[in-house]
Design a protein around this motif. Structure first.
Motif, PDB file in Angstrom:
ATOM      1  N   LEU A 188       0.829  -1.211   0.000  1.00 50.59           N
ATOM      2  CA  LEU A 188       0.000   0.000   0.000  1.00 50.59           C
ATOM      3  C   LEU A 188       0.862   1.260   0.000  1.00 50.59           C
ATOM      4  O   LEU A 188       0.586   2.218  -0.726  1.00 50.59           O
ATOM      5  N   GLY A 189       1.889   1.248   0.805  1.00 46.53           N
ATOM      6  CA  GLY A 189       2.757   2.417   0.905  1.00 46.53           C
ATOM      7  C   GLY A 189       3.501   2.704  -0.383  1.00 46.53           C
ATOM      8  O   GLY A 189       3.482   3.831  -0.890  1.00 46.53           O
ATOM      9  N   THR A 190       4.148   1.704  -0.934  1.00 53.59           N
ATOM     10  CA  THR A 190       4.910   1.943  -2.161  1.00 53.59           C
ATOM     11  C   THR A 190       3.984   2.190  -3.342  1.00 53.59           C
ATOM     12  O   THR A 190       4.276   3.028  -4.198  1.00 53.59           O
ATOM     13  N   GLY A 191       2.874   1.494  -3.369  1.00 54.27           N
ATOM     14  CA  GLY A 191       1.930   1.690  -4.472  1.00 54.27           C
ATOM     15  C   GLY A 191       1.346   3.081  -4.512  1.00 54.27           C
ATOM     16  O   GLY A 191       1.153   3.662  -5.582  1.00 54.27           O
ATOM     17  N   THR A 192       1.083   3.651  -3.353  1.00 55.29           N
ATOM     18  CA  THR A 192       0.520   5.001  -3.325  1.00 55.29           C
ATOM     19  C   THR A 192       1.593   6.083  -3.400  1.00 55.29           C
ATOM     20  O   THR A 192       1.283   7.246  -3.610  1.00 55.29           O
ATOM     21  N   ALA A 193       2.854   5.723  -3.260  1.00 58.22           N
ATOM     22  CA  ALA A 193       3.944   6.703  -3.379  1.00 58.22           C
ATOM     23  C   ALA A 193       4.360   6.901  -4.831  1.00 58.22           C
ATOM     24  O   ALA A 193       4.746   7.997  -5.223  1.00 58.22           O
ATOM     25  N   PHE A 194       4.289   5.847  -5.639  1.00 59.44           N
ATOM     26  CA  PHE A 194       4.811   5.939  -7.006  1.00 59.44           C
ATOM     27  C   PHE A 194       3.999   6.869  -7.899  1.00 59.44           C
ATOM     28  O   PHE A 194       4.576   7.614  -8.691  1.00 59.44           O
ATOM     29  N   LEU A 195       2.689   6.849  -7.805  1.00 58.94           N
ATOM     30  CA  LEU A 195       1.873   7.694  -8.678  1.00 58.94           C
ATOM     31  C   LEU A 195       2.152   9.178  -8.465  1.00 58.94           C
ATOM     32  O   LEU A 195       2.459   9.889  -9.435  1.00 58.94           O
ATOM     33  N   PRO A 196       2.083   9.691  -7.235  1.00 56.68           N
ATOM     34  CA  PRO A 196       2.390  11.114  -7.082  1.00 56.68           C
ATOM     35  C   PRO A 196       3.852  11.440  -7.397  1.00 56.68           C
ATOM     36  O   PRO A 196       4.146  12.531  -7.895  1.00 56.68           O
ATOM     37  N   ALA A 197       4.756  10.525  -7.130  1.00 58.45           N
ATOM     38  CA  ALA A 197       6.165  10.785  -7.448  1.00 58.45           C
ATOM     39  C   ALA A 197       6.372  10.907  -8.952  1.00 58.45           C
ATOM     40  O   ALA A 197       7.076  11.812  -9.420  1.00 58.45           O
ATOM     41  N   MET A 198       5.768  10.021  -9.715  1.00 56.34           N
ATOM     42  CA  MET A 198       5.874  10.091 -11.184  1.00 56.34           C
ATOM     43  C   MET A 198       5.200  11.353 -11.701  1.00 56.34           C
ATOM     44  O   MET A 198       5.716  12.014 -12.606  1.00 56.34           O
ATOM     45  N   SER A 199       4.047  11.682 -11.156  1.00 52.39           N
ATOM     46  CA  SER A 199       3.333  12.877 -11.580  1.00 52.39           C
ATOM     47  C   SER A 199       4.149  14.128 -11.269  1.00 52.39           C
ATOM     48  O   SER A 199       4.245  15.048 -12.088  1.00 52.39           O
ATOM     49  N   LEU A 200       4.743  14.161 -10.102  1.00 53.13           N
ATOM     50  CA  LEU A 200       5.550  15.305  -9.698  1.00 53.13           C
ATOM     51  C   LEU A 200       6.798  15.444 -10.567  1.00 53.13           C
ATOM     52  O   LEU A 200       7.211  16.549 -10.903  1.00 53.13           O
ATOM     53  N   ALA A 201       7.385  14.320 -10.943  1.00 54.06           N
ATOM     54  CA  ALA A 201       8.614  14.358 -11.735  1.00 54.06           C
ATOM     55  C   ALA A 201       8.396  14.965 -13.115  1.00 54.06           C
ATOM     56  O   ALA A 201       9.319  15.532 -13.694  1.00 54.06           O
ATOM     57  N   THR A 202       7.196  14.859 -13.644  1.00 51.69           N
ATOM     58  CA  THR A 202       6.920  15.402 -14.980  1.00 51.69           C
ATOM     59  C   THR A 202       5.991  16.608 -14.943  1.00 51.69           C
ATOM     60  O   THR A 202       5.598  17.108 -15.988  1.00 51.69           O
ATOM     61  N   HIS A 203       5.674  17.093 -13.752  1.00 56.51           N
ATOM     62  CA  HIS A 203       4.761  18.221 -13.594  1.00 56.51           C
ATOM     63  C   HIS A 203       5.371  19.497 -14.167  1.00 56.51           C
ATOM     64  O   HIS A 203       6.532  19.820 -13.926  1.00 56.51           O
ATOM     65  N   GLY A 204       4.602  20.233 -14.920  1.00 54.41           N
ATOM     66  CA  GLY A 204       5.016  21.535 -15.410  1.00 54.41           C
ATOM     67  C   GLY A 204       5.972  21.515 -16.587  1.00 54.41           C
ATOM     68  O   GLY A 204       6.492  22.553 -16.968  1.00 54.41           O
ATOM     69  N   LEU A 205       6.219  20.365 -17.152  1.00 52.11           N
ATOM     70  CA  LEU A 205       7.127  20.292 -18.296  1.00 52.11           C
ATOM     71  C   LEU A 205       6.401  20.638 -19.590  1.00 52.11           C
ATOM     72  O   LEU A 205       5.197  20.437 -19.714  1.00 52.11           O
ATOM     73  N   ARG A 206       7.156  21.127 -20.528  1.00 54.13           N
ATOM     74  CA  ARG A 206       6.589  21.346 -21.855  1.00 54.13           C
ATOM     75  C   ARG A 206       6.308  19.982 -22.468  1.00 54.13           C
ATOM     76  O   ARG A 206       7.026  19.015 -22.210  1.00 54.13           O
ATOM     77  N   PRO A 207       5.253  19.860 -23.253  1.00 58.24           N
ATOM     78  CA  PRO A 207       4.881  18.556 -23.814  1.00 58.24           C
ATOM     79  C   PRO A 207       6.024  17.839 -24.542  1.00 58.24           C
ATOM     80  O   PRO A 207       6.167  16.630 -24.435  1.00 58.24           O
ATOM     81  N   HIS A 208       6.857  18.580 -25.240  1.00 53.84           N
ATOM     82  CA  HIS A 208       7.927  17.901 -25.983  1.00 53.84           C
ATOM     83  C   HIS A 208       9.071  17.439 -25.069  1.00 53.84           C
ATOM     84  O   HIS A 208       9.937  16.691 -25.508  1.00 53.84           O
ATOM     85  N   ASP A 209       9.083  17.849 -23.804  1.00 57.07           N
ATOM     86  CA  ASP A 209      10.087  17.386 -22.849  1.00 57.07           C
ATOM     87  C   ASP A 209       9.578  16.239 -21.976  1.00 57.07           C
ATOM     88  O   ASP A 209      10.366  15.612 -21.266  1.00 57.07           O
ATOM     89  N   ALA A 210       8.296  15.976 -22.001  1.00 57.84           N
ATOM     90  CA  ALA A 210       7.700  14.981 -21.099  1.00 57.84           C
ATOM     91  C   ALA A 210       8.228  13.577 -21.352  1.00 57.84           C
ATOM     92  O   ALA A 210       8.447  12.812 -20.408  1.00 57.84           O
TER      93      ALA A 210
END
Length: 161
Positions: free
Chosen positions: A37-59
């Motif tokens: 539960l802990g790792t499963g719920t950590a990966f989604l926000p971490a992945m989302s945060l890692a690509t947050h605010g990027l230009r589409p061609h950098d994603a």
């Protein structure tokens, strides 16, 4: 993310009490459920945060870098924790030569030592998440305490700003 890391840490913390004759249903299964539960719920926000605010061609390249970093980090982490476990196992055996059932007890002791290190790593990860991840309003500056009232998709790392 911090709550997810702490949930995983609690799951691992349960494993530090493992003995050679520990029950799967009473100790290992609950620990694995919390860890999952802990790792499963950590990966989604971490992945989302890692690509947050990027230009589409950098994603695409950012996503590839995150995936590569996870793979390399997992490999290094596994090697590090395996070294801790093997060293603790060997030390236990050297301190108790000829002990009855020594091999099994030594291996459990070694894994428990490695799990303690993993608990520490997860607690540090939770502290980093609490310290460096802030919620901000869309287009706003956000509050220092993260209480800006933004939505779940408005998470931005403090390091970027």
């Amino acid at each position: 993310m911090a709550a997810s890391f702490l949930t995983s840490a609690i799951g691992l913390l349960l494993l530090t009490g493992m003995k050679v004759d520990s029950s799967y249903l009473a100790l290992i299964l609950p620990s694995q459920i919390l860890l999952g539960l802990g790792t499963g719920t950590a990966f989604l926000p971490a992945m989302s945060l890692a690509t947050h605010g990027l230009r589409p061609h950098d994603a695409g390249i950012a996503s590839a870098m995150v995936n590569t970093s996870q793979q390399i980090g997992a490999s290094i982490g596994t090697a590090l924790l395996n070294t801790v476990a093997a060293s603790a196992t060997a030390a236990w055996l050297l301190d108790r030569p000829g002990a009855a059932g020594a091999t099994n007890q030594a291996v459990v002791h070694g894994y428990a030592a490695a799990v303690w290190w993993a608990v520490g790593i997860l607690v540090v990860a939770a502290l980093v998440a609490v310290t460096l991840v802030r919620v901000r309003e869309p287009g706003g500056t956000g509050a220092a305490d993260g209480s800006s009232g933004g939505t779940a998709g408005d998470v931005t790392p403090l390091l970027v700003h």
